[in-house]
Motif scaffolding. Structure first.
Motif, PDB file in Angstrom:
ATOM      1  N   ARG A  61       8.125  16.458  -5.527  1.00  0.00           N
ATOM      2  CA  ARG A  61       8.895  16.241  -4.301  1.00  0.00           C
ATOM      3  C   ARG A  61       9.096  17.552  -3.561  1.00  0.00           C
ATOM      4  O   ARG A  61       9.174  18.607  -4.167  1.00  0.00           O
ATOM      5  N   ASP A  62       9.220  17.434  -2.257  1.00  0.00           N
ATOM      6  CA  ASP A  62       9.597  18.556  -1.409  1.00  0.00           C
ATOM      7  C   ASP A  62      10.468  17.981  -0.307  1.00  0.00           C
ATOM      8  O   ASP A  62       9.971  17.518   0.706  1.00  0.00           O
ATOM      9  N   GLY A  63      11.769  17.953  -0.556  1.00  0.00           N
ATOM     10  CA  GLY A  63      12.684  17.321   0.385  1.00  0.00           C
ATOM     11  C   GLY A  63      12.457  15.813   0.398  1.00  0.00           C
ATOM     12  O   GLY A  63      12.444  15.165  -0.643  1.00  0.00           O
ATOM     13  N   ASP A  64      12.265  15.255   1.603  1.00  0.00           N
ATOM     14  CA  ASP A  64      12.005  13.820   1.745  1.00  0.00           C
ATOM     15  C   ASP A  64      10.548  13.464   1.525  1.00  0.00           C
ATOM     16  O   ASP A  64      10.179  12.298   1.604  1.00  0.00           O
ATOM     17  N   TRP A  65       9.708  14.430   1.259  1.00  0.00           N
ATOM     18  CA  TRP A  65       8.277  14.185   1.057  1.00  0.00           C
ATOM     19  C   TRP A  65       7.988  14.044  -0.427  1.00  0.00           C
ATOM     20  O   TRP A  65       8.357  14.901  -1.223  1.00  0.00           O
ATOM     21  N   TRP A  66       7.314  12.944  -0.777  1.00  0.00           N
ATOM     22  CA  TRP A  66       6.962  12.660  -2.166  1.00  0.00           C
ATOM     23  C   TRP A  66       5.461  12.622  -2.293  1.00  0.00           C
ATOM     24  O   TRP A  66       4.754  12.131  -1.416  1.00  0.00           O
ATOM     25  N   GLN A  67       4.964  13.117  -3.432  1.00  0.00           N
ATOM     26  CA  GLN A  67       3.540  12.986  -3.709  1.00  0.00           C
ATOM     27  C   GLN A  67       3.327  11.624  -4.372  1.00  0.00           C
ATOM     28  O   GLN A  67       4.040  11.263  -5.308  1.00  0.00           O
ATOM     29  N   VAL A  68       2.364  10.864  -3.859  1.00  0.00           N
ATOM     30  CA  VAL A  68       2.110   9.515  -4.369  1.00  0.00           C
ATOM     31  C   VAL A  68       0.622   9.305  -4.618  1.00  0.00           C
ATOM     32  O   VAL A  68      -0.217  10.003  -4.047  1.00  0.00           O
ATOM     33  N   ARG A  69       0.323   8.322  -5.485  1.00  0.00           N
ATOM     34  CA  ARG A  69      -1.055   7.877  -5.724  1.00  0.00           C
ATOM     35  C   ARG A  69      -1.163   6.447  -5.232  1.00  0.00           C
ATOM     36  O   ARG A  69      -0.275   5.631  -5.485  1.00  0.00           O
ATOM     37  N   VAL A  70      -2.281   6.147  -4.564  1.00  0.00           N
ATOM     38  CA  VAL A  70      -2.473   4.801  -4.028  1.00  0.00           C
ATOM     39  C   VAL A  70      -3.967   4.511  -3.938  1.00  0.00           C
ATOM     40  O   VAL A  70      -4.784   5.427  -3.797  1.00  0.00           O
ATOM     41  N   LYS A  71      -4.305   3.250  -4.046  1.00  0.00           N
ATOM     42  CA  LYS A  71      -5.689   2.836  -3.886  1.00  0.00           C
ATOM     43  C   LYS A  71      -5.824   2.254  -2.474  1.00  0.00           C
ATOM     44  O   LYS A  71      -5.165   1.270  -2.132  1.00  0.00           O
ATOM     45  N   VAL A  72      -6.666   2.907  -1.650  1.00  0.00           N
ATOM     46  CA  VAL A  72      -6.880   2.476  -0.271  1.00  0.00           C
ATOM     47  C   VAL A  72      -8.376   2.278  -0.072  1.00  0.00           C
ATOM     48  O   VAL A  72      -9.166   3.193  -0.326  1.00  0.00           O
ATOM     49  N   ASN A  73      -8.746   1.092   0.389  1.00  0.00           N
ATOM     50  CA  ASN A  73     -10.153   0.763   0.640  1.00  0.00           C
ATOM     51  C   ASN A  73     -11.041   1.066  -0.569  1.00  0.00           C
ATOM     52  O   ASN A  73     -12.130   1.621  -0.439  1.00  0.00           O
TER      53      ASN A  73
END
Length: 141
Positions: A108-120
């Motif tokens: 995390r960095d403030g309101d920003w979160w690192q996420v993993r997602v499957k797109v296309n």
């Protein structure tokens, strides 16, 4: 936190303890080794070292340990820009559609979160504003 930074923090703590001990304690304490001097050195090194190590860790948000378990699931509230860094000026990697489920990595960095997602069909890791995420088990209102 990096081991070298931790060692450096405790080394600086030892030096700071020696300087303060020589200035603030009687000279006869240091003429020959004794338990009082050893206790003062150990306690001062531990105290100042831990304080400096904590300050170094707080100054580096990437190294801060995650407070939530890895792979926490969140649902995208509205179409979400997945970015390669924090902030709206970072390059957009993809647009994650509303309703998609993302997994938080814990970074995390403030309101920003690192996420993993499957797109296309491809697995992506990037940064997203937490304001656009809801817990996956949270009912929609």
């Amino acid at each position: 936190m990096d081991t070298a930074l931790t060692v450096a923090a405790y080394a600086i703590g030892l030096l700071l303890t020696l300087v303060l001990a020589s200035a603030l304690t009687p000279a006869h304490w240091w003429r020959r080794p004794n338990a009082r001097a050893a206790t003062l050195l150990v306690a001062g090194t531990w105290g100042f070292g831990a304080l400096l190590a904590g300050a170094l860790q707080a100054a580096n948000p990437q190294a801060v340990a995650a407070y939530e378990p890895p792979a926490s699931q969140y649902q995208v509230f509205r179409a979400l820009n997945l970015r390669d860094g924090t902030g709206t000026s970072a390059k957009r990697l993809a647009v994650v559609p509303a309703g998609a489920v993302v997994a938080a990595t814990g970074m995390r960095d403030g309101d920003w979160w690192q996420v993993r997602v499957k797109v296309n069909g491809s697995q992506l890791t990037g940064w997203a504003s937490s304001l656009w995420l809801r817990r996956a088990d949270e009912g929609r209102r």
